[in-house]
Write a protein that holds these residues in place. Structure first.
Motif, short mmCIF file in Angstrom:
data_model
loop_
_atom_site.label_atom_id
_atom_site.label_comp_id
_atom_site.label_asym_id
_atom_site.label_seq_id
_atom_site.Cartn_x
_atom_site.Cartn_y
_atom_site.Cartn_z
N LEU A 1 0.82 -1.22 0.00
CA LEU A 1 0.00 0.00 0.00
C LEU A 1 0.85 1.26 0.00
CD1 LEU A 1 -2.78 -0.98 2.57
CD2 LEU A 1 -2.95 -0.96 0.08
N TRP A 2 2.04 1.18 0.64
CA TRP A 2 2.92 2.37 0.67
C TRP A 2 4.38 1.93 0.62
CZ3 TRP A 2 -0.64 2.10 5.06
CH2 TRP A 2 -0.13 1.36 6.14
N GLN A 3 5.24 2.90 0.25
CA GLN A 3 6.66 2.63 0.14
C GLN A 3 7.26 2.36 1.53
OE1 GLN A 3 8.14 2.18 -2.63
NE2 GLN A 3 7.35 3.54 -4.21
N ASN A 4 8.22 1.43 1.58
CA ASN A 4 8.88 1.13 2.84
C ASN A 4 10.34 0.75 2.65
OD1 ASN A 4 8.71 0.47 5.82
ND2 ASN A 4 9.31 -1.53 5.02
N GLU A 5 10.59 -0.24 1.80
CA GLU A 5 11.95 -0.76 1.67
C GLU A 5 12.93 0.30 1.18
OE1 GLU A 5 14.99 -3.66 1.96
OE2 GLU A 5 12.99 -3.48 2.83
N GLN A 6 12.47 1.25 0.39
CA GLN A 6 13.39 2.28 -0.11
C GLN A 6 14.03 3.07 1.02
OE1 GLN A 6 11.10 4.85 -2.69
NE2 GLN A 6 10.30 6.07 -0.99
N GLU B 1 4.36 7.35 1.74
CA GLU B 1 4.05 7.59 0.33
C GLU B 1 3.25 6.41 -0.20
OE1 GLU B 1 6.35 7.78 -4.00
OE2 GLU B 1 7.51 7.91 -2.14
N CYS B 2 1.97 6.62 -0.43
CA CYS B 2 1.11 5.54 -0.92
C CYS B 2 1.53 5.14 -2.34
CB CYS B 2 -0.35 5.95 -0.91
SG CYS B 2 -1.05 6.12 0.75
N LEU B 3 1.44 3.86 -2.62
CA LEU B 3 1.78 3.36 -3.94
C LEU B 3 0.65 3.64 -4.93
CD1 LEU B 3 3.53 0.11 -2.80
CD2 LEU B 3 4.56 1.88 -4.23
N PRO B 4 0.96 3.66 -6.23
CA PRO B 4 -0.07 3.94 -7.24
C PRO B 4 -1.27 2.99 -7.12
CG PRO B 4 2.11 4.00 -8.24
CD PRO B 4 2.30 3.50 -6.84
#
Length: 235
Positions: free
Chosen positions: A17-22, A103-106
């Motif tokens: 649902l949202w960015q994390n690993e980056q 940051e939510c994913l597309p």
């Protein structure tokens, strides 16, 4: 709704649902720079991954365990000679990681909007309780979910319990996520559908082979395909 093949849909959170690993990758790069006078970057990353593997059973998943693993790695690589200023900086970058933006994913919001009210939606995520609650609140996606389950690990037993608690059992449930190891394989083993949504930065410890022979395995390129997939399975 009670006659539908799927009545409950579970969503993973981090990197689904949202960015994390980056943010972990950026923190690891900073960590490598702190120890550049003691070892090569690739060696530092290898030792850090080894520490993370060892410590999962003790600290679980999440930023706090990652920070402790960085400290342990620094002590090992420097044979106890790591400057206190470096330990202080490791603690600082760990705290910064706990406050990274959400940051939510597309297509995440659109997919949830299309499904809410039609299915019982459950957020199923593992990791640090406070951090996951923070990210859910900041994402603005919390109101779409009928239930939230923050667990220490994801196994077939976990999914049987959750889908039994919130629905008609795993046979009429679906799990959507980016981790084959945590989201897909155990959900299918429990009897649910497993919908794999790849993310380019999925943590290496979450990699396993795709269960391509499993009748309930599906793969889609992004969350925008979820509503159509769910609709097709209901036919």
């Amino acid at each position: 709704m009670s006659m539908r093949p799927v009545t409950v849909i579970g969503f993973d959170a981090d990197d689904t649902l949202w960015q994390n690993e980056q943010y972990y990758k950026l923190t690891e790069a900073h960590f490598r720079s702190l120890l550049k006078d003691f070892a090569e970057g690739d060696h530092i990353s290898e030792r850090l991954l080894d520490a993370e593997k060892r410590n999962l059973a003790h600290y679980g998943f999440g930023i706090k365990g990652f920070t402790l693993s960085m400290i342990e790695t620094a002590l090992e690589i420097t044979e106890g000679r790591v400057p206190t200023s470096v330990i202080s900086e490791i603690l600082s970058i760990g705290r910064n990681l706990l406050g990274h933006p959400v940051e939510c994913l597309p297509h995440a919001r659109e997919a949830l909007e299309a499904l809410t009210g039609q299915y019982f939606l459950v957020l199923i995520t593992k990791g640090d309780l406070f951090d996951q609650e923070r990210k859910l609140a900041q994402s603005g996606l919390g109101d779409y979910f009928d239930a939230v389950e923050i667990v220490s690990d994801k196994t077939a037993t976990t999914y049987r319990r959750i889908f039994g608690k919130h629905g008609d059992g795993p046979e009429r449930a679906m799990m959507i996520g980016n981790s084959l190891k945590s989201d897909i394989v155990p959900a299918i083993a429990a009897g649910a559908w497993g919908v794999f949504v790849p993310h380019e930065l999925t943590w290496v410890l979450e990699h396993v082979e795709k269960p391509v022979e499993a009748p309930r395995f599906r793969e889609i390129p992004d969350l925008g395909h979820v509503p159509d997939l769910v609709a097709r399975l209901q036919d």
